[in-house]
Design a protein around this motif. Structure first.
Motif, short mmCIF file in Angstrom:
data_model
loop_
_atom_site.label_atom_id
_atom_site.label_comp_id
_atom_site.label_asym_id
_atom_site.label_seq_id
_atom_site.Cartn_x
_atom_site.Cartn_y
_atom_site.Cartn_z
N MET A 16 0.83 -1.19 0.00
CA MET A 16 0.00 0.00 0.00
C MET A 16 0.87 1.25 0.00
SD MET A 16 -3.06 -1.24 2.54
CE MET A 16 -4.03 0.21 2.26
N THR A 17 2.04 1.16 0.63
CA THR A 17 2.95 2.30 0.63
C THR A 17 4.36 1.80 0.31
OG1 THR A 17 3.48 2.11 2.98
CG2 THR A 17 1.62 3.51 2.41
N GLU A 18 5.21 2.71 -0.07
CA GLU A 18 6.60 2.34 -0.32
C GLU A 18 7.21 1.81 0.97
OE1 GLU A 18 10.20 5.12 -1.00
OE2 GLU A 18 9.30 4.76 -2.98
N THR A 19 7.94 0.71 0.84
CA THR A 19 8.50 0.04 2.02
C THR A 19 9.97 -0.28 1.79
OG1 THR A 19 6.35 -0.97 2.46
CG2 THR A 19 8.24 -1.96 3.54
N ARG A 20 10.74 -0.12 2.81
CA ARG A 20 12.16 -0.44 2.74
C ARG A 20 12.36 -1.83 3.34
NH1 ARG A 20 16.35 0.92 0.13
NH2 ARG A 20 18.27 1.19 1.26
N LEU A 21 13.01 -2.71 2.62
CA LEU A 21 13.29 -4.06 3.08
C LEU A 21 14.76 -4.34 2.85
CD1 LEU A 21 12.09 -6.73 4.19
CD2 LEU A 21 11.70 -7.42 1.83
N GLY A 22 15.55 -4.16 3.90
CA GLY A 22 17.00 -4.32 3.76
C GLY A 22 17.55 -3.28 2.80
N ASP A 23 18.20 -3.75 1.76
CA ASP A 23 18.79 -2.87 0.76
C ASP A 23 17.80 -2.46 -0.33
OD1 ASP A 23 21.20 -3.04 2.07
OD2 ASP A 23 21.95 -4.68 0.81
N TRP A 24 16.60 -2.99 -0.29
CA TRP A 24 15.64 -2.75 -1.38
C TRP A 24 14.52 -1.82 -0.95
CZ3 TRP A 24 17.41 -7.63 -0.02
CH2 TRP A 24 18.28 -8.21 -0.92
N LEU A 32 10.68 -1.18 -1.93
CA LEU A 32 9.58 -1.83 -2.62
C LEU A 32 8.48 -0.80 -2.87
CD1 LEU A 32 9.42 -4.99 -0.37
CD2 LEU A 32 10.70 -4.69 -2.49
N PRO A 33 8.09 -0.63 -4.14
CA PRO A 33 7.02 0.33 -4.42
C PRO A 33 5.66 -0.21 -3.97
CG PRO A 33 7.77 -0.74 -6.45
CD PRO A 33 8.66 -1.23 -5.34
N PRO A 34 4.68 0.66 -3.83
CA PRO A 34 3.33 0.21 -3.45
C PRO A 34 2.83 -0.86 -4.42
CG PRO A 34 3.44 2.60 -3.46
CD PRO A 34 4.73 2.11 -4.04
N GLY A 35 2.15 -1.86 -3.89
CA GLY A 35 1.59 -2.91 -4.73
C GLY A 35 2.53 -4.07 -5.00
N THR A 36 3.74 -4.02 -4.48
CA THR A 36 4.69 -5.11 -4.70
C THR A 36 4.23 -6.36 -3.97
OG1 THR A 36 6.53 -3.57 -4.88
CG2 THR A 36 7.09 -5.84 -4.37
N GLU A 37 4.29 -7.50 -4.66
CA GLU A 37 3.97 -8.78 -4.02
C GLU A 37 5.27 -9.49 -3.71
OE1 GLU A 37 1.06 -11.25 -5.87
OE2 GLU A 37 -0.11 -9.54 -6.56
N LEU A 38 5.36 -10.07 -2.52
CA LEU A 38 6.55 -10.79 -2.10
C LEU A 38 6.21 -12.26 -1.90
CD1 LEU A 38 8.00 -8.40 0.62
CD2 LEU A 38 8.80 -8.71 -1.72
N ALA A 39 7.18 -13.10 -2.14
CA ALA A 39 7.06 -14.53 -1.88
C ALA A 39 8.34 -14.97 -1.19
CB ALA A 39 6.86 -15.29 -3.18
N TYR A 40 8.27 -16.02 -0.43
CA TYR A 40 9.45 -16.57 0.21
C TYR A 40 9.47 -18.07 -0.03
CZ TYR A 40 6.54 -18.51 3.88
OH TYR A 40 5.62 -19.24 4.56
N CYS A 41 10.62 -18.65 0.15
CA CYS A 41 10.79 -20.09 -0.03
C CYS A 41 10.82 -20.75 1.35
CB CYS A 41 12.08 -20.38 -0.80
SG CYS A 41 12.36 -22.14 -1.01
N GLN A 42 9.74 -21.41 1.70
CA GLN A 42 9.63 -22.05 3.00
C GLN A 42 10.69 -23.14 3.14
OE1 GLN A 42 5.60 -23.02 3.92
NE2 GLN A 42 6.13 -24.37 5.57
N HIS A 43 11.00 -23.82 2.06
CA HIS A 43 12.03 -24.86 2.07
C HIS A 43 13.37 -24.26 2.49
CE1 HIS A 43 14.03 -28.57 0.74
NE2 HIS A 43 14.96 -27.78 0.24
N ALA A 44 13.72 -23.11 1.92
CA ALA A 44 14.99 -22.45 2.27
C ALA A 44 14.96 -21.92 3.70
CB ALA A 44 15.27 -21.32 1.29
N LEU A 45 13.82 -21.39 4.14
CA LEU A 45 13.70 -20.88 5.51
C LEU A 45 13.99 -21.98 6.53
CD1 LEU A 45 12.79 -18.61 7.50
CD2 LEU A 45 10.49 -19.57 7.29
N HIS A 46 13.47 -23.18 6.29
CA HIS A 46 13.65 -24.29 7.22
C HIS A 46 15.05 -24.88 7.16
CE1 HIS A 46 9.04 -25.02 7.37
NE2 HIS A 46 9.42 -23.93 8.01
N ARG A 47 15.86 -24.43 6.23
CA ARG A 47 17.24 -24.91 6.10
C ARG A 47 18.24 -23.77 6.20
NH1 ARG A 47 13.53 -27.70 4.21
NH2 ARG A 47 13.60 -29.95 4.06
#
Length: 104
Positions: free
Chosen positions: A1-9, A11-26
């Motif tokens: 909904m608003t511009e967001t800072r995530l680490g070095d990135w 993210l403009p409004p409306g950005t969709e994020l996904a994560y890898c649960q397999h990688a998170l658990h390892r």
């Protein structure tokens, strides 16, 4: 909904994020030797895992709708099996944590 800072990135409004649960658990930051099959890793009282380090059914609004059913089904299955089977330790073995296999 608003511009967001995530680490070095940024993210403009409306950005969709996904994560890898397999990688998170390892993640080696959470688990020593992460690809190894080691159910005892969840018993390590010295290592407090941060919230979200284990997500067996996902999280948030996309959490698996069958998570409670799956856990209930597992408990029922184990109870059914244990009614008919008696488990015993192998001769010469005592209760306790297993030791890690020697490196090859």
């Amino acid at each position: 909904m608003t511009e967001t800072r995530l680490g070095d990135w940024t993210l403009p409004p409306g950005t969709e994020l996904a994560y890898c649960q397999h990688a998170l658990h390892r993640d080696p930051g959470f688990f020593p030797d992460p690809p190894a099959f080691d159910p005892d890793r969840w018993l390590n009282a010295e290592q407090a895992l941060p919230q979200g380090a284990l997500l067996p059914f996902g999280a948030g609004e996309h959490r698996c709708i069958g998570d409670r059913f799956a856990v209930t089904e597992l408990i029922t299955a184990v109870a059914t099996v244990l009614r008919r089977v008696r488990l015993a330790l192998a001769t010469g073995r005592g209760p306790g944590r297993r030791s890690a296999p020697a490196p090859s």
